[in-house]
Each structure stands twice: as structure tokens, then as C-alpha cells.
Write an enzyme that holds these catalytic residues in place. Structure first.
Site, PDB file in Angstrom:
ATOM      1  N   THR A 137      58.370 -66.357 -13.902  1.00 36.46           N
ATOM      2  CA  THR A 137      58.790 -65.365 -14.898  1.00 36.46           C
ATOM      3  C   THR A 137      57.959 -64.807 -15.656  1.00 36.46           C
ATOM      4  OG1 THR A 137      60.510 -67.156 -14.766  1.00 36.46           O
ATOM      5  CG2 THR A 137      60.450 -65.547 -16.659  1.00 36.46           C
TER       6      THR A 137
ATOM      7  N   ASN B 260      66.851 -70.437 -18.464  1.00 36.06           N
ATOM      8  CA  ASN B 260      66.844 -71.947 -17.972  1.00 36.06           C
ATOM      9  C   ASN B 260      66.180 -72.062 -16.849  1.00 36.06           C
ATOM     10  OD1 ASN B 260      68.909 -73.257 -19.853  1.00 36.06           O
ATOM     11  ND2 ASN B 260      69.858 -71.275 -19.446  1.00 36.06           N
ATOM     12  N   GLU B 261      64.914 -72.373 -16.996  1.00 42.35           N
ATOM     13  CA  GLU B 261      64.015 -72.287 -15.973  1.00 42.35           C
ATOM     14  C   GLU B 261      64.377 -73.652 -14.912  1.00 42.35           C
ATOM     15  OE1 GLU B 261      62.279 -70.053 -15.244  1.00 42.35           O
ATOM     16  OE2 GLU B 261      61.179 -69.099 -16.705  1.00 42.35           O
ATOM     17  N   PRO B 262      63.774 -73.653 -13.794  1.00 41.86           N
ATOM     18  CA  PRO B 262      64.024 -74.817 -12.870  1.00 41.86           C
ATOM     19  C   PRO B 262      63.802 -76.157 -13.781  1.00 41.86           C
ATOM     20  CG  PRO B 262      62.575 -73.198 -11.727  1.00 41.86           C
ATOM     21  CD  PRO B 262      62.816 -72.732 -12.984  1.00 41.86           C
TER      22      PRO B 262
ATOM     23  N   SER C  94      66.261 -77.139 -15.596  1.00 44.89           N
ATOM     24  CA  SER C  94      67.406 -77.393 -16.636  1.00 44.89           C
ATOM     25  C   SER C  94      68.706 -77.977 -16.213  1.00 44.89           C
ATOM     26  CB  SER C  94      67.715 -75.987 -17.080  1.00 44.89           C
ATOM     27  OG  SER C  94      66.526 -75.264 -17.484  1.00 44.89           O
TER      28      SER C  94
END
Ligand code: F6R
Length: 637
Positions: free
Chosen positions: A191, A172-174, A176
Site C-alpha cells: 500500500t 484494513n490491511e491483511p 484485519s
């Protein structure tokens, strides 16, 4: 009548730990990741056995990556040595790279099998890892089904998490949201960069992944997020102490009733209670703590140390220090001098000088020095300038490449080299080239026939190692080190392993013992003490530490100082530095050129020159001399 608690003696409000003012999630700080994992594994065992006794299943949410590796090793040990059965365990993994087959060497499915599933008695039907090969038009349905399967299993009892440097949990990247569910996402640049070594270059890292959402994770009854090593310290502090924000998805755990961060000392090092304990409560003002506090204060107030005033001490939880020492100014001077004394252009000690306030002793001169590098280029990245100075100043230096580094070398580079050999042999047309030609042809065949990211045959590993050998010898030569003074240990654990999954053994330790015994160094330069335990630098550090333990009874070891550099961790901050070695503009340029000589050098590694500049600027802001760049070392006792 005995008063009830609510009438006249109200139950005391729960006592909040002082750090809770800053920390909005429970944090357990363990001395060492192995110890933390033993405790967590014991908790998992209790859950599984309790459920066994009830005739029910235990549902675990699992993560991949470096962080859970020691946990999985402990669970496997509990199964093998203490008979823990996983027959009633159901698992759901957080995520999978999109586009990777389950048998792909870097797939999370394969990782889980290698690390856990293949070594325990779990029912294969109980294992769920998102499928990275679902056709695009079926993804939505597939993800909804994944959610449904979790619910049908009764929900997740315990969710294990790691945390990425972007603050992600799962993938869940920034951006989300708290409500997000299982879905396909685009991986963040950071990532992908962090996975670059696994995939031999960032360009090979998949761009997408399927991940459980933040909402899916938050439905778990209990959550434990683990983090080890200095590199995670910043993001751990943000998630625990910062605002709840979509920019750091781990911060959503602040809203979960039973979430814990389980971290080691290094990953905890940016929490206020560790970084600035004087803000949390009374502290014992040892010289070390006062030094740290004053450097912190100067940075906080954006002022040189010598300009700090009593009010600033008072306003930042340090009034007792000022009272104890009778005013801030004497402390300013003490701290300024100590900082000043870290600066030296003589990393091996200055011969015939008064060394009472220098980072390194003057005698003996010259010193025997061993510079240990986990992969061949690491020490050059971190301390190329120091190495050059040691040689220039007449010390007897050996550069020790601990591993071959062959895992870093791309197939294309090995192929290019083999093709040059073939061209040469064709041009020369001599019979004596026959052997080389056959060898090169064989290598080209092996490389051409290799499945992407699969393990290299021994011959391929050897040629890759040799390519790197040439590069490191050339780089050391730029520093003035003769070729024969570069040693290659080729530690066996590296040749057997892959990144994140290395396991060292006594044969590795023995290799280091032999080098130590032979050279009996006065100085050792090394790295990895504060890194994630599954990282290469931590594994090589562990090997060297065990080797040093073996030679400790030998008299020479009493006269050996160990200096630590950082290569892939956060760079040292001024309060952590015991030796700061300034680089001239020319020297810094030489260092940059030297690093560019490595085909395998990454952008992140090249950025070290900027870090060296930033550190010099930080010293300057503290009121010390203004240098072009500084390399930093810490003395380890
Ligand atoms: C892996 C996962 C990720 C990792 C995180 C940390 O399944 O979901 O969130 O936990 O990227 O990775 P490591 O442990 O390799 O630092």
C-alpha cells in the site's frame, strides 16, 4: 380449486447466473468507468432525493484514492448542472493517514475537499473525515466516538469502496478481522509503495492510518466497491471468487446481503467468466478464444502446448472445441504456430522478408516511428530493448516524452543540482556566471522555503523537468537515439495537476495532433488503454486517442499501426501478446544500466527486467525457444 404455488407448482428456484458458481458477490461489469459512475451517481441522487422528500438525511460512506474520482466528478456535475442539493447529506470517510494535518496536500481530508466537498452545497458540519492528528493517547476514545457518530447519524445508507492491491477496503490491511472497528493501523508495504508517487518516494509515505474497521463497513445497509483497470483484476477475482479470509479483507463482503462490485472490463479480466468462460458455460470458439483457451490450458496443466492431449481438453470444459476440430493435436499445432509467430527480433518489420506471418509488415522500410511515453522514463522501462532494435534497424524514430515528469523529481535532487551550480560559479569567479548564480540562489530559496509536498513554484518545476530531460536524453542515447530526436511535449494538464487528479483538455490534444501531423508515423507505440482512468498513463492515452481521432481522415493514418506496451499495469501474459521481442543477456543488462541512469527510477520500475525474464520463461514452458528475456507488445486496432 386453483393450486397454490406451494402445493403443486412450487415457485421456481431463483435462476442463478452461470458465473455465480464462481462469483460469491454480485458483480456488474461496465464498459467504461465513466458509464459505471454515471449509473452509480444516479443511484446516489435517488437516495438523496428520496430522503429529501421524507425530510431525512442520507448518510454516505466515502472513499478516497484514484478510483472514486470519476464518481465525484459526476456528483459535482449533477449539483452544478442539474441542481442536485447535498444539504441533507451526511458523510463519513473511511480513513486518513496518521500524522497528516487536514490541510496537508496529500491528506484525505484535503483530497475530499478538492474533489467533492468544495464544489457542492454540503453543510461542513455534516462532513466526517478521521483526524490524522489525534494524540496517541486519545486515539482509542476518538475511534470509539467515530463509531458512535455513525450510529447517531442512523448508520451508513450507502458505503462507497475502492480496493487496494493487498485486498484492503478502507485501510484494513491483511490480518484485519471481520469484527474490526475504527482504529489506528499500520500500512502494508504494498500500500505504501502504491502511494509512493504521491509522496515522492516510499520513504515519505506515512506508516500509519486511522481507518474504519471491516465490521464498521459491513454495518452499512448497501455497499458498492468500485475497481478500474488491469492492475486491480487479480485482487478483484480473489475477493469475489476466493475464500473469505483475513488475508483479503474485501472478501468479507461475501457475507454482506447487499454488496456489489462495480468494475470495468479490465478490472474484471481475471474473473473466471472472463478469463476462462469455457469453464462457466458454452462458448463460441472463435480463433481468438481457442488460442486463449489453449494457452490457458497449457499453463494450467504445466505442459508445453504441443504435449496437450484430448483428455486434458475434456477435463477443462473444452470438449466441444476438440469435437469441432476433430481432435486436440491440430489445435495444439495451430496455437503453437501462432505463439511462435509473435516472436520477432524485427519490431519495425523485416525488410524484403515474407511478412504474411510476422507481427509487423515489411513495407514501408524504413518506417517513421513515434514512441509516446507518459512520463519520460516510462517507455524506456517497458520497451527499452524494442527501441534500441528499431534504431539499430534503421527506422526513423522519435521518442516523445508527453509530460515533463517534473512531479517525480525530488526536492533533494533539484537542490543538489542548484548547489553544484553555485559551487561552480564560486570556483569560476567569472562575471558571466552572475545570472546563473542568481537563478540558482533563487531556486535554493524557493526549495528551502517549500512546505513538504506542497506545489512547486513554476521555476522549481522547470528545473526539475530539465533534470529529467537530461536523464532521458542520456538513456535514449544508450539506445542509439540522437538527442535531437527526443521530443518534449510538456502537456499542459500535467503542469496544472497532481497525481490522481489530472484533467486533460483540448490544448493537450492539440499538442499531440501537431506531432502526429508533422511526422505522419507508420508505427506508434503507446500505453494506458487498460489503466485506471485517473492514472497518468490513462490520461495521456485519452489525449493521444482524441488526437488520433482528429487526424483519422488523413490518408497517412490508414497506414499507421498502433502498438501498446504496459508500464505500470500487470505485464502482458502470453495469450495477450501480438509481438514478443527477445532480448539477449547483453541487451537486458544494458537496459538495466540505462534505467539506473534515472535518479527517479523506483524499485518497482527496476523490477521490469525480472518481468522480462519471467515472460521468456513462460514462453519456454509453453514449448517455445528459451530466451533470456522478452519485451511484449499488443497491437491495437
Ligand atoms: C481510500 C481507501 C482505500 C482505497 C484503495 C484503492 O479511502 O480506503 O481502500 O480505496 O487503496 O486506492 P485507489 O483507488 O487509489 O486505487
Amino acid at each position: 380449486m386453483k393450486p397454490t404455488e406451494t402445493e403443486s407448482s412450487p415457485a421456481a428456484a431463483p435462476v442463478r447466473a452461470p458465473e455465480a458458481v464462481f462469483e460469491k458477490i454480485a458483480v456488474t461489469i461496465a464498459e467504461h468507468p465513466a458509464e459505471a459512475c454515471r449509473q452509480l451517481a444516479a443511484g446516489i441522487r435517488q437516495l438523496i432525493e428520496r430522503r429529501q422528500a421524507e425530510g431525512r438525511q442520507a448518510v454516505l460512506g466515502l472513499a478516497t484514492g484514484s478510483t472514486p474520482v470519476p464518481l465525484y466528478r459526476e456528483l459535482v456535475r449533477l449539483h452544478r448542472e442539474e441542481g442536485l442539493s447535498f444539504a441533507n447529506v451526511v458523510t463519513f470517510n473511511l480513513d486518513e493517514y496518521y500524522g497528516l494535518e487536514r490541510h496537508h496536500p496529500e491528506s484525505y481530508h484535503r483530497f475530499m475537499c478538492d474533489q467533492l466537498f468544495d464544489h457542492i452545497d454540503i453543510d461542513p458540519d455534516h462532513i466526517h473525515v478521521p483526524d490524522g492528528t489525534v494524540p496517541p493517547d486519545e486515539i482509542l476514545q476518538y475511534c470509539q466516538d467515530y463509531e458512535r457518530l455513525i450510529d447517531e447519524a442512523g448508520g451508513i445508507d450507502l458505503q462507497i469502496l475502492g480496493i487496494g492491491r493487498t485486498g484492503h477496503i478502507g485501510f484494513n490491511e491483511p490480518g484485519s478481522t471481520r469484527e474490526s472497528l475504527t482504529r489506528r493501523i499500520t500500512l502494508d508495504r504494498v500500500t505504501r509503495q502504491d502511494a509512493a508517487t504521491d509522496f515522492l518516494g516510499v520513504e515519505n509515505v506515512p506508516r500509519f492510518a486511522i481507518t474504519m474497521g471491516v465490521g464498521t463497513i459491513l454495518r452499512a445497509r448497501k455497499i458498492v466497491l468500485m475497481a478500474w483497470g488491469e492492475n486491480k483484476a487479480g485482487v478483484v477475482a480473489e475477493a469475489v471468487e476466493g475464500p473469505v479470509t483475513e488475508a483479503v479483507s474485501a472478501s468479507f463482503l461475501q457475507g454482506h446481503g447487499d454488496a456489489t462490485f462495480l468494475v470495468d472490463r479490465c478490472a474484471a479480466s481475471h474473473l473466471t467468466r472472463v478469463r476462462a468462460p469455457w469453464l462457466v458455460g458454452p462458448v463460441e470458439w472463435s480463433a481468438g478464444t481457442a488460442f486463449r483457451a489453449v494457452v490457458w490450458l497449457a499453463q494450467k496443466c504445466a505442459k508445453p502446448v504441443l504435449k496437450l492431449v484430448d483428455e486434458e481438453y475434456n477435463e477443462h470444459g473444452m470438449s466441444d472445441l476438440v469435437t469441432e476440430r476433430g481432435g486436440g493435436y491440430p489445435i495444439n499445432i495451430e496455437v503453437f504456430n501462432r505463439l511462435q509467430q509473435t516472436i520477432t527480433g524485427w519490431p519495425g518489420g523485416k525488410p524484403d522478408a515474407d511478412d504474411s506471418n510476422r507481427p509487423e509488415r515489411a513495407d514501408p522500410y524504413p518506417k517513421r516511428v513515434l514512441v509516446f511515453s507518459p512520463e519520460p522514463q516510462d517507455a524506456l522501462v517497458a520497451m527499452g530493448g524494442v527501441l534500441e532494435r528499431l534504431i539499430e534497424q534503421g527506422h526513423d524514430v522519435r521518442f516523445v516524452a508527453m509530460t515533463s515528469g517534473s512531479l517525480r523529481v525530488r526536492d533533494e535532487d533539484a537542490l543538489r543540482f542548484c548547489r553544484v551550480l553555485l559551487e561552480l560559479s564560486e570556483l569560476s569567479g567569472e562575471e558571466s556566471w552572475g545570472g546563473q548564480e542568481r537563478e540558482a540562489e533563487k531556486l535554493v530559496r524557493l526549495l528551502d522555503g517549500k512546505a513538504p509536498f506542497s506545489e512547486d513554484p513554476q521555476e522549481v518545476r522547470r528545473i526539475k523537468a530539465l533534470l529529467l530531460r537530461g536523464e532521458v536524453r542520456d538513456a535514449c542515447a544508450v539506445c542509439g537515439l540522437a538527442r535531437q530526436r527526443v521530443l518534449f511535449l510538456d502537456l499542459p494538464f500535467y503542469e496544472r495537476g497532481r497525481y490522481r487528479r489530472f484533467l486533460s483538455g483540448p490544448d493537450d490534444v492539440q499538442c499531440c495532433v501537431e506531432v502526429l501531423r508533422e511526422f505522419q508515423p507508420h508505427q506508434i507505440y503507446t500505453t494506458g488503454a487498460t489503466a485506471d482512468p485517473s492514472s497518468l498513463s490513462a490520461v495521456t492515452y485519452g489525449v493521444l486517442e482524441s488526437a488520433f481521432d482528429q487526424v483519422r481522415p488523413e490518408s497517412w493514418s490508414q497506414d499507421c499501426r498502433v502498438w501498446h506496451y504496459r508500464c505500470r499495469e500487470n505485464p502482458y501474459q502470453p495469450h495477450e501478446i501480438s509481438m514478443a521481442m527477445p532480448l539477449s543477456p547483453d541487451q537486458l543488462e544494458r537496459k538495466a544500466r540505462l534505467l539506473l541512469g534515472f535518479q527517479t527510477i523506483s524499485k518497482v520500475e527496476l523490477a521490469v527486467c525480472d518481468e522480462n525474464r519471467d515472460l521468456a520463461a513462460a514462453y519456454d514452458r509453453l514449448g517455445l525457444a528459451e530466451y533470456e528475456a522478452i519485451e511484449a507488445l499488443q497491437r491495437r486496432r
